[in-house]
Design a protein around this motif. Sequence first.
Motif, PDB file in Angstrom:
ATOM      1  N   LEU A  27       0.813  -1.205   0.000  1.00 27.82           N
ATOM      2  CA  LEU A  27       0.000   0.000   0.000  1.00 27.82           C
ATOM      3  C   LEU A  27       0.851   1.261   0.000  1.00 27.82           C
ATOM      4  N   THR A  28       1.913   1.257   0.781  1.00 28.03           N
ATOM      5  CA  THR A  28       2.743   2.460   0.913  1.00 28.03           C
ATOM      6  C   THR A  28       3.905   2.492  -0.063  1.00 28.03           C
ATOM      7  N   TYR A  37       3.668   1.667  10.050  1.00 26.77           N
ATOM      8  CA  TYR A  37       2.231   1.807  10.309  1.00 26.77           C
ATOM      9  C   TYR A  37       1.618   0.514  10.824  1.00 26.77           C
ATOM     10  N   HIS A  67      -6.315   0.739   9.074  1.00 29.22           N
ATOM     11  CA  HIS A  67      -6.819   1.828   8.234  1.00 29.22           C
ATOM     12  C   HIS A  67      -7.156   3.072   9.042  1.00 29.22           C
ATOM     13  N   TRP A  70      -3.639   4.561   9.655  1.00 24.11           N
ATOM     14  CA  TRP A  70      -3.030   5.040   8.410  1.00 24.11           C
ATOM     15  C   TRP A  70      -3.784   6.248   7.855  1.00 24.11           C
ATOM     16  N   SER A  71      -5.107   6.188   7.871  1.00 18.90           N
ATOM     17  CA  SER A  71      -5.920   7.300   7.356  1.00 18.90           C
ATOM     18  C   SER A  71      -5.771   8.544   8.213  1.00 18.90           C
ATOM     19  N   ALA A  75      -2.929   9.012   5.094  1.00 22.03           N
ATOM     20  CA  ALA A  75      -2.716   7.974   4.084  1.00 22.03           C
ATOM     21  C   ALA A  75      -1.386   8.153   3.359  1.00 22.03           C
ATOM     22  N   PRO A  97      -8.522   8.492  -5.516  1.00 20.88           N
ATOM     23  CA  PRO A  97      -8.380   8.193  -4.084  1.00 20.88           C
ATOM     24  C   PRO A  97      -9.112   6.918  -3.669  1.00 20.88           C
ATOM     25  N   ASN A  98      -8.482   6.137  -2.810  1.00 20.98           N
ATOM     26  CA  ASN A  98      -9.026   4.923  -2.187  1.00 20.98           C
ATOM     27  C   ASN A  98      -9.096   3.702  -3.104  1.00 20.98           C
ATOM     28  N   GLU A 101      -6.294   0.909  -2.138  1.00 19.34           N
ATOM     29  CA  GLU A 101      -6.606   0.141  -0.939  1.00 19.34           C
ATOM     30  C   GLU A 101      -7.613  -0.960  -1.243  1.00 19.34           C
ATOM     31  N   MET A 120     -12.776  -0.313   5.331  1.00 20.31           N
ATOM     32  CA  MET A 120     -12.615   1.056   4.841  1.00 20.31           C
ATOM     33  C   MET A 120     -13.727   1.989   5.299  1.00 20.31           C
TER      34      MET A 120
END
Length: 269
Positions: A27-28, A37, A67, A70-71, A75, A97-98, A101, A120
């Motif tokens: 994800l990152t 995270y 999440h 992270w959010s 993010a 965006p999103n 994920e 989410m």
Amino acid sequence: MQARALQPSVTAITHNLPYLRRYARALTGSQTTGDSYAAATLEAILADSAALAPDLEPKVGLFHAFHLVWSSAGAPVGEADTRLSATAQAHMAHLTPNTREAMLLHAIEGFDVGEIAQIMQTDQDDVVHLIETAVREMHSSVSGRVMIIEDEAIISMDIAAIVREMGHDVTGIAATRSEAVELARRERPDLILADIQLADRSSGIDAVNDILKMTGDTPVIFITAFPERLLTGERPEPAFLITKPYAEDQVRSAVSQAMFFASTETLNA
């Protein structure tokens, strides 16, 4: 009594932590950032057990807690400390965006639409839309040359077909460590897709390490029935893992992710 109540949560976290770390890194785009995270998530759970959302299935609850952490941090993705990561950041800037994920949770981690909606904190129709958008955006981002290291003929042919259908070229298929090194020497790949155990009892990991000594920064996807064995916290760790038995969507997603996040100037962006 309290220790007994906590035991199932501790067991669930321990079992699912390697998968959370896999997801966080993909994800990152960074092992360091992803692990940070994941660690922050564990700290949040230790500080407040309610962060694990006891009304959710344990794995869903763990990813949900991640999440939230992270959010709340905005993010973030990994810092662009190399040319490859800088290229990845440039690609990511154009994603809806999103979407990333949702696709990772579905295709790599195997969550269904309802579980992703819980993780989410959105509705299921939105999740379906996010996944469809991610597939469209990332599949069209980059194309390149893919090398396959796999000793089972049926599997290698299946993977090659999937890769070609995605618009990538297959440089060849190697069944042993020596074949893989020679193939990479003849034609440098943009992406390597490697099994762990090869035909002559050699190691796909060793083959990849040999190739990376020649090619430098080349993204790699490993295929294994035991992904937790490669998610030990030791460095370097693979960012992309496909679990056997795999589904076609997993291969497509992993290839797109690896190409997208570790794309190089040799790719046709």
